[in-house]
Scaffold this active site. Structure first.
Site, PDB file in Angstrom:
ATOM      1  N   TYR A   1      -6.035  -4.994   5.263  1.00 12.69           N
ATOM      2  CA  TYR A   1      -6.481  -3.983   4.822  1.00 12.69           C
ATOM      3  C   TYR A   1      -6.569  -4.226   3.405  1.00 12.69           C
ATOM      4  O   TYR A   1      -7.722  -3.675   2.833  1.00 12.69           O
ATOM      5  CB  TYR A   1      -5.119  -2.929   4.889  1.00 12.69           C
ATOM      6  CG  TYR A   1      -5.337  -1.611   4.134  1.00 12.69           C
ATOM      7  CD1 TYR A   1      -6.038  -0.605   4.644  1.00 12.69           C
ATOM      8  CD2 TYR A   1      -4.803  -1.291   2.742  1.00 12.69           C
ATOM      9  CE1 TYR A   1      -6.365   0.562   4.258  1.00 12.69           C
ATOM     10  CE2 TYR A   1      -5.076  -0.002   2.119  1.00 12.69           C
ATOM     11  CZ  TYR A   1      -5.811   0.850   2.956  1.00 12.69           C
ATOM     12  OH  TYR A   1      -6.103   2.023   2.427  1.00 12.69           O
TER      13      TYR A   1
ATOM     14  N   LYS B   1     -10.405  -3.371   1.689  1.00 16.42           N
ATOM     15  CA  LYS B   1     -10.905  -2.564   0.534  1.00 16.42           C
ATOM     16  C   LYS B   1     -11.410  -3.472  -0.594  1.00 16.42           C
ATOM     17  O   LYS B   1     -12.435  -3.136  -1.256  1.00 16.42           O
ATOM     18  CB  LYS B   1      -9.653  -2.026  -0.018  1.00 16.42           C
ATOM     19  CG  LYS B   1      -9.048  -1.032   1.147  1.00 16.42           C
ATOM     20  CD  LYS B   1     -10.165   0.241   1.525  1.00 16.42           C
ATOM     21  CE  LYS B   1      -9.500   1.093   2.224  1.00 16.42           C
ATOM     22  NZ  LYS B   1     -10.754   2.188   2.638  1.00 16.42           N
TER      23      LYS B   1
ATOM     24  N   VAL C   1      -0.617   7.761  -0.961  1.00 17.09           N
ATOM     25  CA  VAL C   1      -0.455   9.342  -1.085  1.00 17.09           C
ATOM     26  C   VAL C   1      -0.366   9.580   0.541  1.00 17.09           C
ATOM     27  O   VAL C   1      -0.702   8.797   1.224  1.00 17.09           O
ATOM     28  CB  VAL C   1      -1.954   9.948  -1.333  1.00 17.09           C
ATOM     29  CG1 VAL C   1      -2.025  11.303  -1.354  1.00 17.09           C
ATOM     30  CG2 VAL C   1      -2.139   9.718  -2.891  1.00 17.09           C
TER      31      VAL C   1
END
Lengths: 258, 245
Positions: B151, B155, B183
């Site tokens: 991941y 990114k 979040v």
């Protein structure tokens, strides 16, 4: 005696020119402002260009002298029954000083205005008995000079580097009540560099190095307004670069393709 | 010819929050693989009838660009702003490394965006309408964590892609990335169901817990004229998580 009826303001240093003046005009529509600058006449001119001039205060103060700065702010807030919920430090000095000719008095003057005056103003703003816990954000104008090297810029870059470091630490220290961020503008024509921008070669070099072309003080003001608003509610400790792509632009030799 | 903001991953999480935020002032093309939830997002938007949906699995790269070009042709549409919010997230340790998972994550998070950007920058397809690209990256591209290498790698690839495109596409198109902190969204429901995880998120984010709307506010700003002179930037919206590092 202070009452709970205090009006709350956005305090903007360096408001008489450049970014500060743009920020003041942009924010004047929906905030009360305290405009800080050296000259009463130019401050008054900026205030008259603001929306609702009568609701904004002006504070004539030379930030290169730190003596009594915090106390004067305390006295002003008390006299006007005011608190400050947003602080924008836009006052800045730029002097080109080559290493072989650096003189401490002018370095001190630079640091007083760009760095230390902000610290002197913040202390009362985070004291409950002075500002009644009103402070919500601090936005400091830094510079892309903290990301790039340029001859003659060492003292200026160092002062803005200090601003970045202060912002980072205060962001953690003052969370979750107060958010602290920096804006790093590219080279924009303001009163601070009129002479440079009068030279067509300089203008061409700025256009060549900033992929989006020439910026305006209003571009910087838009970002400051965003950071000092609830729309940036979860943004703190950040350096926001507003520079038309200057710092991410590679030298031309690396960008030739084919 | 109507001009739109294209939002991938619009059925849930940040993409949905961005769609709801942008809907009153813009026409949207909402893209996602989940047709049902995508339609739910459209119906939740301001004036649903002005927005289009595009059901597409972005982990399958072949034909993405052609599908988009066909859609724009059929609807006589152009795209002015592109927001790449589609993202896959999962854990994999390097000891358990296998490429099937890696390919899926990189396809959705990175390569699908490239496939979409190509037609958007072609004059015959998009009539030179494109003005901004905003990627949803992650603060995981700046931090180390166990099981995050795929991941985080995807990114970080997004960050570097953004940087190069910002220079290549200037001065017409601005390209930036938003790096959200941790979040709660549809992507990590299980994690946020654990009180210990919530407590540790609160403890590591100085401003406390964030909301998808906080991310949407930053995306709206970057894809508007207010950010007219901002390009090639990573904007962390993380409640101070990176500052605290």
């Amino acid at each position: 005696m202070r009452t709970n009826m205090a009006e709350t303001y956005t305090l903007i240093t360096g408001a008489s020119s450049g970014f500060g003046s743009s920020i003041a005009q942009k924010m004047s529509a929906d905030r009360r402002l305290i405009l800080v600058g050296r000259k009463a006449e130019t401050l008054e001119k900026v205030r008259s260009k603001c929306q609702f001039p009568e609701r904004h205060l002006i504070w004539v103060r030379d930030l290169s002298s730190l003596d009594g700065l915090g106390e004067e702010l305390i006295a002003l807030l008390a006299a006007k029954n005011a608190t400050v919920n947003h602080f924008v430090h836009s006052a800045g000095l730029l002097t080109i000083q080559y290493a072989r000719a650096i003189e401490m008095p002018s370095v001190m003057q630079l640091f007083n205005v760009n760095v230390f005056s902000a610290l002197e103003l913040m202390r009362p703003l985070v004291q409950k008995k002075v500002n009644q816990g009103a402070l919500r954000s601090i936005t400091l104008i830094s510079s892309v000079a903290t990301r790039l090297g340029a001859a003659g810029y060492s003292a200026y870059a160092a002062s803005k580097g200090a601003v970045n470091g202060i912002s980072l630490s205060l962001a953690v220290e003052l969370a979750p009540t107060v958010r602290v961020n920096c804006v790093l503008p590219g080279i924009v024509g303001t009163e601070m560099n009129t002479e440079h921008f009068a030279n067509p070669e300089f203008v061409k070099s700025v256009m060549d190095t900033h992929p989006l072309g020439l910026g305006q003080a209003e571009d910087v003001a838009e970002t400051v307004e965003f950071l000092a608003s609830d729309r940036a509610r979860w943004i703190t400790g950040q350096e926001i670069v507003v520079d038309g792509g200057r710092v991410i632009n590679s030298p031309p030799r690396l960008t030739k393709v084919g | 010819m109507e001009t739109y903001t294209l939002i991938t991953g619009a059925a849930s999480g940040f993409g949905r929050a961005i769609a709801l935020k942008l809907a009153p002032a813009r026409k949207l093309i909402l893209a996602d693989m989940n047709a049902e939830k995508l339609e739910a997002t459209r119906l939740a938007c301001d004036t649903p009838e002005k927005h289009l949906t595009w059901v597409r699995d972005l982990s399958q790269l072949p034909g993405i660009g052609d599908d988009l070009a066909a859609l724009l042709g059929a609807k006589s549409a152009t795209v002015e702003h592109f927001v790449h919010s589609a993202g896959l997230f999962g854990f994999q340790t390097i000891r358990a490394h296998e490429m099937t998972y890696v390919n899926r994550v990189f396809n959705v998070n990175v390569f699908a965006a490239m496939e979409i950007i190509r037609p958007l920058t072609r004059k015959p397809v998009n009539k030179g309408a494109l003005r901004s690209i905003t990627f949803l990256s992650s603060i995981n591209s700046k931090l180390g964590a166990k099981g995050h290498y795929v991941y985080a790698g995807s990114k970080a690839a997004v960050n570097a892609l953004m940087l190069s495109l910002a220079v290549e596409l200037a001065p017409t198109v601005r390209v930036n990335a938003v790096l959200p902190g941790t979040v709660g969204t549809g992507m990590n429901t299980e994690l946020f169901a654990d009180p210990n995880f919530v407590a540790s998120t609160e403890a590591t984010h100085p401003l406390g817990l964030g909301k998808p709307e906080d991310i949407a506010d930053a995306v709206e700003f970057l894809s508007s004229d207010k950010a007219r002179w901002i390009t090639g930037q990573e904007l962390a919206v993380d409640g101070g998580r990176l500052a605290r590092k």
